[in-house]
Write an enzyme that holds these catalytic residues in place. Sequence first.
Site, PDB file in Angstrom:
ATOM      1  N   HIS A  87      85.169 -17.899  45.710  1.00  0.00           N
ATOM      2  CA  HIS A  87      85.000 -17.366  47.066  1.00  0.00           C
ATOM      3  C   HIS A  87      84.374 -18.378  48.009  1.00  0.00           C
ATOM      4  CE1 HIS A  87      84.949 -13.198  44.972  1.00  0.00           C
ATOM      5  NE2 HIS A  87      86.181 -13.670  45.117  1.00  0.00           N
ATOM      6  N   GLN A 104      82.020 -16.100  41.452  1.00  0.00           N
ATOM      7  CA  GLN A 104      82.352 -15.448  42.730  1.00  0.00           C
ATOM      8  C   GLN A 104      81.249 -15.754  43.741  1.00  0.00           C
ATOM      9  OE1 GLN A 104      83.882 -11.171  41.938  1.00  0.00           O
ATOM     10  NE2 GLN A 104      82.602 -11.708  40.192  1.00  0.00           N
TER      11      GLN A 104
HETATM   12  C1  BV8 Z   1      92.776 -11.028  48.381  1.00  0.00           C
HETATM   13  C2  BV8 Z   1      82.604 -14.096  50.030  1.00  0.00           C
HETATM   14  C3  BV8 Z   1      95.099 -11.190  48.747  1.00  0.00           C
HETATM   15  C4  BV8 Z   1      81.970 -13.460  51.193  1.00  0.00           C
HETATM   16  C5  BV8 Z   1      83.617 -12.327  48.774  1.00  0.00           C
HETATM   17  C6  BV8 Z   1      92.658  -3.889  51.311  1.00  0.00           C
HETATM   18  C7  BV8 Z   1      92.944  -4.892  52.235  1.00  0.00           C
HETATM   19  C8  BV8 Z   1      92.809  -6.243  51.925  1.00  0.00           C
HETATM   20  C9  BV8 Z   1      92.423  -6.604  50.653  1.00  0.00           C
HETATM   21  C10 BV8 Z   1      92.138  -5.605  49.759  1.00  0.00           C
HETATM   22  C11 BV8 Z   1      92.267  -4.266  50.057  1.00  0.00           C
HETATM   23  N1  BV8 Z   1      91.898  -3.546  48.950  1.00  0.00           N
HETATM   24  C12 BV8 Z   1      91.573  -4.388  47.968  1.00  0.00           C
HETATM   25  C13 BV8 Z   1      91.732  -5.631  48.441  1.00  0.00           C
HETATM   26  C14 BV8 Z   1      91.477  -6.828  47.751  1.00  0.00           C
HETATM   27  C15 BV8 Z   1      90.052  -7.254  48.098  1.00  0.00           C
HETATM   28  C16 BV8 Z   1      89.106  -6.466  47.219  1.00  0.00           C
HETATM   29  O1  BV8 Z   1      89.076  -6.683  46.031  1.00  0.00           O
HETATM   30  N2  BV8 Z   1      88.343  -5.546  47.834  1.00  0.00           N
HETATM   31  C17 BV8 Z   1      87.409  -4.762  47.044  1.00  0.00           C
HETATM   32  C18 BV8 Z   1      86.149  -4.497  47.874  1.00  0.00           C
HETATM   33  C19 BV8 Z   1      88.109  -3.482  46.628  1.00  0.00           C
HETATM   34  N3  BV8 Z   1      90.012  -8.650  47.776  1.00  0.00           N
HETATM   35  C20 BV8 Z   1      90.275  -9.537  48.725  1.00  0.00           C
HETATM   36  O2  BV8 Z   1      90.453  -9.278  49.902  1.00  0.00           O
HETATM   37  C21 BV8 Z   1      90.403 -10.950  48.205  1.00  0.00           C
HETATM   38  N4  BV8 Z   1      91.584 -11.525  48.726  1.00  0.00           N
HETATM   39  O3  BV8 Z   1      92.921 -10.091  47.649  1.00  0.00           O
HETATM   40  O4  BV8 Z   1      93.820 -11.704  49.000  1.00  0.00           O
HETATM   41  C22 BV8 Z   1      95.288 -10.079  49.742  1.00  0.00           C
HETATM   42  C23 BV8 Z   1      95.305 -10.389  51.080  1.00  0.00           C
HETATM   43  C24 BV8 Z   1      95.554  -9.362  52.001  1.00  0.00           C
HETATM   44  C25 BV8 Z   1      95.751  -8.048  51.557  1.00  0.00           C
HETATM   45  C26 BV8 Z   1      95.680  -7.737  50.179  1.00  0.00           C
HETATM   46  C27 BV8 Z   1      95.441  -8.761  49.274  1.00  0.00           C
HETATM   47  C28 BV8 Z   1      89.231 -11.791  48.683  1.00  0.00           C
HETATM   48  C29 BV8 Z   1      87.967 -11.310  48.020  1.00  0.00           C
HETATM   49  C30 BV8 Z   1      86.841 -12.277  48.344  1.00  0.00           C
HETATM   50  C31 BV8 Z   1      85.881 -11.595  49.266  1.00  0.00           C
HETATM   51  N5  BV8 Z   1      84.728 -12.458  49.450  1.00  0.00           N
HETATM   52  N6  BV8 Z   1      82.600 -13.147  48.964  1.00  0.00           N
HETATM   53  C32 BV8 Z   1      80.538 -13.880  51.244  1.00  0.00           C
HETATM   54  O5  BV8 Z   1      79.881 -13.978  50.183  1.00  0.00           O
HETATM   55  O6  BV8 Z   1      80.059 -14.076  52.373  1.00  0.00           O
HETATM   56  S1  BV8 Z   1      83.494 -11.175  47.573  1.00  0.00           S
HETATM   57  C33 BV8 Z   1      81.881 -10.739  47.287  1.00  0.00           C
HETATM   58  O7  BV8 Z   1      81.950  -9.769  46.239  1.00  0.00           O
HETATM   59  C34 BV8 Z   1      80.971 -11.820  46.730  1.00  0.00           C
HETATM   60  O8  BV8 Z   1      81.594 -13.059  46.529  1.00  0.00           O
HETATM   61  C35 BV8 Z   1      80.583 -11.264  45.377  1.00  0.00           C
HETATM   62  O9  BV8 Z   1      80.339 -12.237  44.442  1.00  0.00           O
HETATM   63  C36 BV8 Z   1      81.811 -10.531  45.071  1.00  0.00           C
HETATM   64  C37 BV8 Z   1      81.848  -9.633  43.914  1.00  0.00           C
HETATM   65  O10 BV8 Z   1      80.727  -8.860  43.953  1.00  0.00           O
HETATM   66  P1  BV8 Z   1      79.681  -9.112  42.746  1.00  0.00           P
HETATM   67  O11 BV8 Z   1      79.496 -10.574  42.594  1.00  0.00           O
HETATM   68  O12 BV8 Z   1      80.145  -8.348  41.572  1.00  0.00           O
HETATM   69  O13 BV8 Z   1      78.380  -8.566  43.373  1.00  0.00           O
HETATM   70  P2  BV8 Z   1      77.994  -7.035  43.488  1.00  0.00           P
HETATM   71  O14 BV8 Z   1      76.856  -6.953  44.431  1.00  0.00           O
HETATM   72  O15 BV8 Z   1      79.236  -6.235  43.731  1.00  0.00           O
HETATM   73  O16 BV8 Z   1      77.510  -6.669  42.021  1.00  0.00           O
HETATM   74  C38 BV8 Z   1      76.386  -7.300  41.486  1.00  0.00           C
HETATM   75  C39 BV8 Z   1      76.364  -6.913  40.021  1.00  0.00           C
HETATM   76  O17 BV8 Z   1      75.244  -7.540  39.405  1.00  0.00           O
HETATM   77  C40 BV8 Z   1      76.207  -5.417  39.805  1.00  0.00           C
HETATM   78  O18 BV8 Z   1      77.086  -5.012  38.774  1.00  0.00           O
HETATM   79  C41 BV8 Z   1      74.753  -5.274  39.351  1.00  0.00           C
HETATM   80  O19 BV8 Z   1      74.580  -4.223  38.405  1.00  0.00           O
HETATM   81  C42 BV8 Z   1      74.533  -6.587  38.676  1.00  0.00           C
HETATM   82  N7  BV8 Z   1      73.140  -7.048  38.677  1.00  0.00           N
HETATM   83  C43 BV8 Z   1      72.205  -6.907  39.666  1.00  0.00           C
HETATM   84  N8  BV8 Z   1      71.048  -7.516  39.291  1.00  0.00           N
HETATM   85  C44 BV8 Z   1      71.272  -8.046  38.053  1.00  0.00           C
HETATM   86  C45 BV8 Z   1      72.593  -7.751  37.659  1.00  0.00           C
HETATM   87  N9  BV8 Z   1      73.107  -8.138  36.475  1.00  0.00           N
HETATM   88  C46 BV8 Z   1      72.294  -8.836  35.656  1.00  0.00           C
HETATM   89  N10 BV8 Z   1      71.019  -9.168  35.962  1.00  0.00           N
HETATM   90  C47 BV8 Z   1      70.467  -8.791  37.150  1.00  0.00           C
HETATM   91  N11 BV8 Z   1      69.201  -9.112  37.431  1.00  0.00           N
END
Ligand code: BV8
Length: 250
Positions: free
Chosen positions: A122, A104
């Site tokens: 992504h 991602q």
């Molecule tokens: C889609 C690019 C169909 C940006 C990213 C309402 C309206 C519209 C859509 C939605 C909606 N509700 C839900 C959705 C779907 C939505 C979604 O899932 N939203 C979430 C917030 C609920 N998804 C979308 O919109 C996707 N498209 O569904 O299209 C559609 C279309 C219209 C309407 C409905 C559906 C597109 C999603 C892509 C978004 N773009 N990135 C950029 O980077 O500039 S996503 C973004 O989050 C990043 O790419 C990131 O990688 C990704 C996931 O997050 P994580 O990678 O997990 O990162 P996070 O910080 O969250 O967590 C880090 C983890 O690491 C933690 O668990 C932490 O504990 C751990 N960690 C930290 N340090 C360490 C560690 N682990 C190990 N070692 C360490 N040292």
Amino acid sequence: MPDQHSAIQQARDRLARAGAITVLTGAGISADSGVPTFRGADGLWRNFRAEDLATPEAFQRDPNLVWAWYNWRRELIATKRPNPAHYAVAELERRRDCFWLVTQNVDGLHQAAGSRKLSELHGNIWKVRCTVCEKVTENREVPIPIPPTCLACGGLLRPHIVWFGETLNATDLDHGMKAAASCEVMVIIGTSGIVYPAASLAPLARAAGAFVIEINREPTPLGGIADLSFQGRASEVVPVLLDFDDRPSE
Ligand code: BV8
Ligand code: ZN
């Protein structure tokens, strides 16, 4: 959950016996390289949340602000290097014919560590796409002059990144789903399991019979479907887990 030592042994045995392995990564695998995670405290910029800026609406409303955020991230990521977790994943790819990495992350650190068999669900922060002619090019200018324009047609460039509310590239998603549905072991590293459809790859693998191993610093919603969950830093835990002999123990 068995004790840590036997859990590590169990994970290594499963990996040693697996012909097909899929790895799913999120921002957590790059955290130890100094790249802020998406939802961690260090991920804020000028008090904006990433979710507020990584949208087509935000870009429509104020492309220069969104580009300023990406310039901040490009400048930061340009100085970061892969960590031992990235290298361990790249090494695993070389040890299996049936291997796929689904990330991602947009930081390009997996490729910098040598990964080649991967889907960037992504997009990639070092690629730009013309909003007029759709041409995708690589651009590593740091900073990129704002507003950046297309050399081919003069149109406004945007990051070649999938924003919230935008659909993923169908080929990338299809490849990721096939890799999830066909693997014997899925290793999930550093994702909060919040963003869909990427997060759906984990239950998809489980439903298809894969053994699921999760590595994260803290418990996540995916913990419920993991056969083994390891809490710790990816840069420390992943190299230990992937350091297995290909001769499965008797
Ligand atoms: C889609 C690019 C169909 C940006 C990213 C309402 C309206 C519209 C859509 C939605 C909606 N509700 C839900 C959705 C779907 C939505 C979604 O899932 N939203 C979430 C917030 C609920 N998804 C979308 O919109 C996707 N498209 O569904 O299209 C559609 C279309 C219209 C309407 C409905 C559906 C597109 C999603 C892509 C978004 N773009 N990135 C950029 O980077 O500039 S996503 C973004 O989050 C990043 O790419 C990131 O990688 C990704 C996931 O997050 P994580 O990678 O997990 O990162 P996070 O910080 O969250 O967590 C880090 C983890 O690491 C933690 O668990 C932490 O504990 C751990 N960690 C930290 N340090 C360490 C560690 N682990 C190990 N070692 C360490 N040292
Ligand atoms: Zn153009």
